[in-house]
Design a protein around this motif. Structure first.
Motif, PDB file in Angstrom:
ATOM      1  N   THR A  43       0.823  -1.207   0.000  1.00 36.01           N
ATOM      2  CA  THR A  43       0.000   0.000   0.000  1.00 36.01           C
ATOM      3  C   THR A  43       0.860   1.262   0.000  1.00 36.01           C
ATOM      4  OG1 THR A  43      -0.156  -0.098   2.411  1.00 36.01           O
ATOM      5  CG2 THR A  43      -1.937  -1.127   1.154  1.00 36.01           C
ATOM      6  N   ASP A  44       2.168   1.096   0.077  1.00 35.38           N
ATOM      7  CA  ASP A  44       3.086   2.233   0.036  1.00 35.38           C
ATOM      8  C   ASP A  44       3.704   2.338  -1.356  1.00 35.38           C
ATOM      9  OD1 ASP A  44       2.665   2.694   2.748  1.00 35.38           O
ATOM     10  OD2 ASP A  44       4.299   1.365   3.335  1.00 35.38           O
ATOM     11  N   ASN A  45       4.162   3.517  -1.674  1.00 35.64           N
ATOM     12  CA  ASN A  45       4.882   3.776  -2.931  1.00 35.64           C
ATOM     13  C   ASN A  45       4.075   3.409  -4.173  1.00 35.64           C
ATOM     14  OD1 ASN A  45       7.137   4.624  -1.431  1.00 35.64           O
ATOM     15  ND2 ASN A  45       7.839   2.521  -1.253  1.00 35.64           N
ATOM     16  N   ILE A  46       2.758   3.617  -4.116  1.00 30.21           N
ATOM     17  CA  ILE A  46       1.924   3.358  -5.291  1.00 30.21           C
ATOM     18  C   ILE A  46       2.196   4.462  -6.304  1.00 30.21           C
ATOM     19  CG2 ILE A  46      -0.430   3.200  -6.177  1.00 30.21           C
ATOM     20  CD1 ILE A  46      -1.266   2.011  -3.482  1.00 30.21           C
ATOM     21  N   GLU A  47       2.530   4.062  -7.520  1.00 28.74           N
ATOM     22  CA  GLU A  47       2.839   4.998  -8.593  1.00 28.74           C
ATOM     23  C   GLU A  47       1.615   5.283  -9.461  1.00 28.74           C
ATOM     24  OE1 GLU A  47       5.865   6.571  -9.243  1.00 28.74           O
ATOM     25  OE2 GLU A  47       6.336   5.829  -7.236  1.00 28.74           O
ATOM     26  N   SER A  48       0.855   4.234  -9.770  1.00 28.98           N
ATOM     27  CA  SER A  48      -0.342   4.408 -10.595  1.00 28.98           C
ATOM     28  C   SER A  48      -1.277   3.223 -10.399  1.00 28.98           C
ATOM     29  CB  SER A  48       0.019   4.558 -12.076  1.00 28.98           C
ATOM     30  OG  SER A  48       0.614   3.375 -12.560  1.00 28.98           O
ATOM     31  N   VAL A  49      -2.524   3.451 -10.782  1.00 30.80           N
ATOM     32  CA  VAL A  49      -3.545   2.396 -10.698  1.00 30.80           C
ATOM     33  C   VAL A  49      -4.369   2.462 -11.979  1.00 30.80           C
ATOM     34  CG1 VAL A  49      -5.549   1.523  -9.450  1.00 30.80           C
ATOM     35  CG2 VAL A  49      -3.664   2.542  -8.177  1.00 30.80           C
ATOM     36  N   LEU A  64      -5.079   6.308 -13.050  1.00 24.96           N
ATOM     37  CA  LEU A  64      -4.768   7.264 -11.988  1.00 24.96           C
ATOM     38  C   LEU A  64      -3.277   7.174 -11.713  1.00 24.96           C
ATOM     39  CD1 LEU A  64      -7.690   6.230  -9.625  1.00 24.96           C
ATOM     40  CD2 LEU A  64      -7.701   8.057 -11.322  1.00 24.96           C
ATOM     41  N   THR A  65      -2.583   8.311 -11.764  1.00 21.13           N
ATOM     42  CA  THR A  65      -1.139   8.292 -11.551  1.00 21.13           C
ATOM     43  C   THR A  65      -0.727   9.306 -10.494  1.00 21.13           C
ATOM     44  OG1 THR A  65      -0.640   9.944 -13.231  1.00 21.13           O
ATOM     45  CG2 THR A  65      -0.751   7.652 -13.969  1.00 21.13           C
ATOM     46  N   LYS A  66       0.408   9.027  -9.915  1.00 17.29           N
ATOM     47  CA  LYS A  66       0.993   9.936  -8.935  1.00 17.29           C
ATOM     48  C   LYS A  66       1.344  11.271  -9.597  1.00 17.29           C
ATOM     49  CE  LYS A  66       4.384   9.352  -5.257  1.00 17.29           C
ATOM     50  NZ  LYS A  66       5.508   8.522  -4.817  1.00 17.29           N
ATOM     51  N   ASP A  67       1.714  11.213 -10.880  1.00 18.92           N
ATOM     52  CA  ASP A  67       2.060  12.432 -11.630  1.00 18.92           C
ATOM     53  C   ASP A  67       0.865  13.377 -11.770  1.00 18.92           C
ATOM     54  OD1 ASP A  67       4.602  11.434 -11.927  1.00 18.92           O
ATOM     55  OD2 ASP A  67       4.227  10.618 -13.929  1.00 18.92           O
ATOM     56  N   ILE A  70      -2.407  12.616  -7.597  1.00 21.22           N
ATOM     57  CA  ILE A  70      -3.345  11.775  -6.845  1.00 21.22           C
ATOM     58  C   ILE A  70      -2.640  11.212  -5.611  1.00 21.22           C
ATOM     59  CG2 ILE A  70      -4.697   9.654  -6.929  1.00 21.22           C
ATOM     60  CD1 ILE A  70      -5.265  10.343  -9.862  1.00 21.22           C
ATOM     61  N   HIS A  71      -3.320  11.303  -4.492  1.00 23.16           N
ATOM     62  CA  HIS A  71      -2.814  10.766  -3.235  1.00 23.16           C
ATOM     63  C   HIS A  71      -3.500   9.424  -2.991  1.00 23.16           C
ATOM     64  CE1 HIS A  71      -0.825  14.535  -2.376  1.00 23.16           C
ATOM     65  NE2 HIS A  71      -1.951  15.157  -2.721  1.00 23.16           N
ATOM     66  N   VAL A 142     -17.952  -0.050  -2.761  1.00 22.61           N
ATOM     67  CA  VAL A 142     -17.782   0.108  -4.204  1.00 22.61           C
ATOM     68  C   VAL A 142     -18.215   1.506  -4.636  1.00 22.61           C
ATOM     69  CG1 VAL A 142     -18.605  -0.685  -6.460  1.00 22.61           C
ATOM     70  CG2 VAL A 142     -17.901  -2.357  -4.739  1.00 22.61           C
ATOM     71  N   ASN A 143     -19.337   1.987  -4.113  1.00 20.90           N
ATOM     72  CA  ASN A 143     -19.811   3.333  -4.458  1.00 20.90           C
ATOM     73  C   ASN A 143     -18.815   4.419  -4.033  1.00 20.90           C
ATOM     74  OD1 ASN A 143     -22.145   2.376  -5.668  1.00 20.90           O
ATOM     75  ND2 ASN A 143     -23.355   2.560  -3.804  1.00 20.90           N
ATOM     76  N   LYS A 144     -18.244   4.289  -2.823  1.00 25.18           N
ATOM     77  CA  LYS A 144     -17.253   5.266  -2.357  1.00 25.18           C
ATOM     78  C   LYS A 144     -16.010   5.241  -3.249  1.00 25.18           C
ATOM     79  CE  LYS A 144     -18.202   5.726   2.568  1.00 25.18           C
ATOM     80  NZ  LYS A 144     -17.656   5.493   3.920  1.00 25.18           N
ATOM     81  N   LEU A 145     -15.572   4.042  -3.613  1.00 26.70           N
ATOM     82  CA  LEU A 145     -14.402   3.933  -4.489  1.00 26.70           C
ATOM     83  C   LEU A 145     -14.672   4.530  -5.860  1.00 26.70           C
ATOM     84  CD1 LEU A 145     -13.056   0.373  -3.617  1.00 26.70           C
ATOM     85  CD2 LEU A 145     -11.946   2.566  -3.160  1.00 26.70           C
ATOM     86  N   VAL A 146     -15.842   4.263  -6.403  1.00 24.60           N
ATOM     87  CA  VAL A 146     -16.206   4.814  -7.712  1.00 24.60           C
ATOM     88  C   VAL A 146     -16.269   6.336  -7.645  1.00 24.60           C
ATOM     89  CG1 VAL A 146     -18.053   4.971  -9.434  1.00 24.60           C
ATOM     90  CG2 VAL A 146     -17.362   2.740  -8.546  1.00 24.60           C
ATOM     91  N   ASP A 147     -16.870   6.876  -6.585  1.00 22.84           N
ATOM     92  CA  ASP A 147     -16.921   8.328  -6.413  1.00 22.84           C
ATOM     93  C   ASP A 147     -15.515   8.920  -6.318  1.00 22.84           C
ATOM     94  OD1 ASP A 147     -19.674   8.238  -6.450  1.00 22.84           O
ATOM     95  OD2 ASP A 147     -19.899   8.377  -4.262  1.00 22.84           O
ATOM     96  N   TRP A 148     -14.626   8.247  -5.579  1.00 25.96           N
ATOM     97  CA  TRP A 148     -13.248   8.734  -5.446  1.00 25.96           C
ATOM     98  C   TRP A 148     -12.535   8.692  -6.796  1.00 25.96           C
ATOM     99  CZ3 TRP A 148      -8.417   6.316  -6.019  1.00 25.96           C
ATOM    100  CH2 TRP A 148      -7.341   7.082  -5.603  1.00 25.96           C
ATOM    101  N   ILE A 149     -12.686   7.596  -7.522  1.00 25.97           N
ATOM    102  CA  ILE A 149     -12.052   7.441  -8.830  1.00 25.97           C
ATOM    103  C   ILE A 149     -12.544   8.503  -9.806  1.00 25.97           C
ATOM    104  CG2 ILE A 149     -11.872   5.931 -10.861  1.00 25.97           C
ATOM    105  CD1 ILE A 149     -11.985   3.557  -8.792  1.00 25.97           C
ATOM    106  N   MET A 150     -13.858   8.717  -9.855  1.00 31.70           N
ATOM    107  CA  MET A 150     -14.435   9.688 -10.801  1.00 31.70           C
ATOM    108  C   MET A 150     -14.097  11.124 -10.439  1.00 31.70           C
ATOM    109  SD  MET A 150     -18.090   8.114 -11.742  1.00 31.70           S
ATOM    110  CE  MET A 150     -18.261   6.677 -12.763  1.00 31.70           C
ATOM    111  N   SER A 151     -13.784  11.370  -9.173  1.00 27.36           N
ATOM    112  CA  SER A 151     -13.442  12.742  -8.768  1.00 27.36           C
ATOM    113  C   SER A 151     -12.009  13.102  -9.153  1.00 27.36           C
ATOM    114  CB  SER A 151     -13.623  12.904  -7.257  1.00 27.36           C
ATOM    115  OG  SER A 151     -12.599  12.214  -6.554  1.00 27.36           O
ATOM    116  N   LYS A 152     -11.267  12.131  -9.590  1.00 28.16           N
ATOM    117  CA  LYS A 152      -9.855  12.383  -9.957  1.00 28.16           C
ATOM    118  C   LYS A 152      -9.782  12.666 -11.392  1.00 28.16           C
ATOM    119  CE  LYS A 152      -8.858  11.747  -5.782  1.00 28.16           C
ATOM    120  NZ  LYS A 152      -8.805  12.896  -4.976  1.00 28.16           N
TER     121      LYS A 152
END
Length: 152
Positions: A43-49, A64-67, A70-71, A142-152
Motif C-alpha cells: 500500500t506504500d509507494n503506489i505509482e499508478s492504478v 490514476l497516476t501519482k504524476d 493523486i494521493h 464500491v460506491n465510495k471507491l467509484v466516487d473517489w475514482i471519478m473525482s480524480k
C-alpha cells in the motif's frame, strides 16, 4: 497422580488435543478480521492504478497516476473503513458492479512491480490470488471507491 500421568501420555488424548488445536487454529485463521494492509500488502509507494469499472454491462477505464497529483492514501483510507476475512472457497463468478485494478508500485530497491485487485459488490475482494470477504456494506464500499475514482 500416576493415573493422571498415564492419561496425559495416552496417544488418543494427544491426538484429540492436536486435532482440537488444529480446528481452533483454522477457525481463527478464517474468521480473524484483517485490515486492508494485510489484504493488499503493498500500500506504500503506489505509482499508478489502472481501473476498470464494470457496471450494468458497461466497462469504463481510468488511469490514476501519482504524476496527476493523486494521493493514493485516500484510496487506502476508503478501503480501510472495512475489515476483511479470508475465504476458504474460490470465486465462481457473479453479478453486480465490480472494480478491477492493476496497482503499480515501487519496491524498496526502486524496481517497479504490480498486482491485481478485484473488488466485487457481492462482498468479495481478490488480491494476490487469495479471496477475502468484505465485512461491512460492500455496495457502499464500491460506491465510495467509484466516487473517489471519478473525482480524480
Amino acid at each position: 497422580m500416576d493415573r493422571l500421568r498415564s492419561i496425559l501420555k495416552s496417544p488418543r488424548l494427544s491426538i484429540s488435543i492436536l486435532i482440537l488445536l488444529t480446528v481452533l487454529g483454522l477457525i481463527l485463521y478464517f474468521t480473524y478480521p484483517l485490515k486492508i494492509h494485510h489484504v493488499l500488502r503493498h500500500t506504500d509507494n503506489i505509482e499508478s492504478v489502472h481501473v476498470t469499472y464494470m457496471s450494468n454491462g458497461k466497462f469504463t477505464d481510468y488511469l490514476l497516476t501519482k504524476d496527476q497529483g493523486i494521493h493514493f492514501n485516500e484510496f487506502i483510507q476508503i478501503m480501510d473503513e472495512n475489515t476483511y476475512t479470508r475465504k476458504f472457497n474460490t470465486f465462481q463468478g457473479g453479478s453486480g458492479d465490480a472494480i478491477l485494478m492493476t496497482v503499480f508500485y515501487k519496491e524498496k530497491d526502486g524496481e517497479s512491480n504490480n498486482y491485481l485487485v478485484d473488488i466485487r459488490e457481492l462482498g468479495i475482494i481478490i488480491s494476490h490470488k487469495k479471496e477475502y470477504t468484505i465485512n461491512g456494506d460492500s455496495k457502499q464500499l464500491v460506491n465510495k471507491l467509484v466516487d473517489w475514482i471519478m473525482s480524480k
